[in-house]
Design a protein around this motif. Structure first.
Motif, PDB file in Angstrom:
ATOM      1  N   LYS A 101       0.850  -1.188   0.000  1.00 47.94           N
ATOM      2  CA  LYS A 101       0.000   0.000   0.000  1.00 47.94           C
ATOM      3  C   LYS A 101       0.879   1.228   0.000  1.00 47.94           C
ATOM      4  O   LYS A 101       1.769   1.366   0.836  1.00 47.94           O
ATOM      5  CB  LYS A 101      -0.900   0.010   1.235  1.00 47.94           C
ATOM      6  CG  LYS A 101      -2.098  -0.909   1.103  1.00 47.94           C
ATOM      7  CD  LYS A 101      -3.069  -0.711   2.257  1.00 47.94           C
ATOM      8  CE  LYS A 101      -3.801   0.610   2.134  1.00 47.94           C
ATOM      9  NZ  LYS A 101      -4.921   0.719   3.098  1.00 47.94           N
TER      10      LYS A 101
ATOM     11  N   SER B 222       0.773   5.562  -0.237  1.00 48.11           N
ATOM     12  CA  SER B 222       0.070   6.834  -0.338  1.00 48.11           C
ATOM     13  C   SER B 222       1.077   7.845  -0.854  1.00 48.11           C
ATOM     14  O   SER B 222       2.219   7.867  -0.393  1.00 48.11           O
ATOM     15  CB  SER B 222      -0.454   7.296   1.025  1.00 48.11           C
ATOM     16  OG  SER B 222      -1.338   6.329   1.553  1.00 48.11           O
TER      17      SER B 222
ATOM     18  N   GLU C 158      -3.954  13.898  -2.456  1.00 47.89           N
ATOM     19  CA  GLU C 158      -3.599  12.587  -1.904  1.00 47.89           C
ATOM     20  C   GLU C 158      -3.909  11.507  -2.939  1.00 47.89           C
ATOM     21  O   GLU C 158      -5.024  11.401  -3.439  1.00 47.89           O
ATOM     22  CB  GLU C 158      -4.403  12.327  -0.621  1.00 47.89           C
ATOM     23  CG  GLU C 158      -4.054  11.013   0.033  1.00 47.89           C
ATOM     24  CD  GLU C 158      -4.847  10.770   1.321  1.00 47.89           C
ATOM     25  OE1 GLU C 158      -4.840   9.618   1.779  1.00 47.89           O
ATOM     26  OE2 GLU C 158      -5.462  11.711   1.848  1.00 47.89           O
TER      27      GLU C 158
ATOM     28  N   HIS D  39      -3.162   7.248  -4.234  1.00 48.06           N
ATOM     29  CA  HIS D  39      -2.883   5.909  -3.696  1.00 48.06           C
ATOM     30  C   HIS D  39      -2.528   4.973  -4.832  1.00 48.06           C
ATOM     31  O   HIS D  39      -2.852   5.241  -5.987  1.00 48.06           O
ATOM     32  CB  HIS D  39      -4.113   5.360  -2.964  1.00 48.06           C
ATOM     33  CG  HIS D  39      -4.498   6.178  -1.782  1.00 48.06           C
ATOM     34  ND1 HIS D  39      -3.857   6.082  -0.570  1.00 48.06           N
ATOM     35  CD2 HIS D  39      -5.436   7.137  -1.632  1.00 48.06           C
ATOM     36  CE1 HIS D  39      -4.389   6.948   0.275  1.00 48.06           C
ATOM     37  NE2 HIS D  39      -5.354   7.606  -0.337  1.00 48.06           N
TER      38      HIS D  39
ATOM     39  N   ASP E 126      -8.538   8.669  -5.593  1.00 48.38           N
ATOM     40  CA  ASP E 126      -9.724   7.874  -5.239  1.00 48.38           C
ATOM     41  C   ASP E 126     -10.965   8.299  -6.038  1.00 48.38           C
ATOM     42  O   ASP E 126     -11.843   7.490  -6.312  1.00 48.38           O
ATOM     43  CB  ASP E 126     -10.020   7.982  -3.732  1.00 48.38           C
ATOM     44  CG  ASP E 126      -8.951   7.263  -2.919  1.00 48.38           C
ATOM     45  OD1 ASP E 126      -8.149   6.512  -3.523  1.00 48.38           O
ATOM     46  OD2 ASP E 126      -8.910   7.452  -1.685  1.00 48.38           O
TER      47      ASP E 126
END
Length: 262
Positions: free
Chosen positions: A140, A142, A180, A182, A216
């Protein structure tokens, strides 16, 4: 549209043109005395007919307590004091969080009277999390980058202290003027018995290091993708609002991340 790279220094920090995917290739050079430990990474822009244009080179500094990569617009000069020094990537002690800086001045090393414009900008922060499956599943990531203003220019983030950094803003949920991102969660494929992403032919070898970075709100818009095509060759493509320096440094962090030792 031909991407103009005449002025490398300017190009490296210029966001990709909207609607254009900038396609690049990273080669890792491990030859030489200490290159096994400290390889040099070269970023080239891919032109049509297999032509390549040099963009950036990166190399880990020796004798640094944390991982610290210098990034240069001259493949032969990877020194901190050199004219070609354009940015750097630095990790925390754990090797799980990284920050990307331009070539401005470190605020801790100056007197307060300096004007803000020469203080270094933070161009990105990258956080790796161990996943619930321990080290076996996909990682994962970010990625926090400065936001864009109404003129599609990057907001300038020049922290004077720890509380103003990209990482601090993100951890304190103060995400005004930052974006942000991901990594896209890979999907399990029963045929290959592995986690896969669709790289549309740009990546040919399975690797835990392959990733795609998305927002997102729009998971189909790939802000950046990175993946292996040969032992020491990787493709790296990026889109608006990312620039070459941000994308290259994010790729370097993925080579380095302690969580990458699957």
């Amino acid at each position: 549209p031909l991407i103009d790279v005449d002025d490398l220094e300017e190009f490296a920090v210029r966001p990709a043109p909207q609607g254009v995917t900038v396609k690049c290739r990273i080669t890792r050079d491990k030859k030489g005395m200490d290159r096994g430990m400290y390889p040099t990474y070269y970023l080239h822009l891919e032109r049509e007919h297999g032509k390549k244009v040099f963009l950036l080179a990166g190399r880990k500094r020796k004798k640094s307590k944390t991982s610290n990569y210098l990034i240069s617009i001259d493949p032969t000069d990877l020194s901190r004091g050199g004219e070609s020094f354009i940015g750097k990537l630095r990790s925390n002690l754990m090797g799980t969080k990284f920050t990307v800086y331009d070539n401005g001045v470190n605020p801790m090393k100056t007197t307060s009277s300096l004007e803000a414009s020469i203080l270094r900008q933070e161009l990105a922060a990258i956080c790796y999390e161990t996943n619930v499956l321990g080290f076996k599943g996909p990682r994962k990531m970010s990625v926090i980058i400065p936001g864009m203003n109404m003129d599609h220019e990057r907001v300038s983030i020049r922290p004077r202290n720890e509380h103003e950094t990209l990482l601090a803003r993100w951890q304190n949920k103060n995400t005004e003027s930052v974006i942000e991102l991901h990594n896209k969660t890979p999907v399990w494929n029963d045929d290959t018995q592995s986690y896969v992403l669709n790289f549309h032919g740009r990546v040919t070898q399975a690797s835990v290091k392959n990733f795609q970075i998305i927002h997102d709100n729009d998971p189909d818009y790939i802000v950046m993708q990175f993946g292996r095509v040969a032992e020491d060759v990787f493709t790296m493509d990026y889109n608006y609002p990312m620039c070459a320096l941000q994308a290259f440094a994010i790729a370097l962090s993925s080579f380095d991340s302690k969580l990458a030792c699957e």
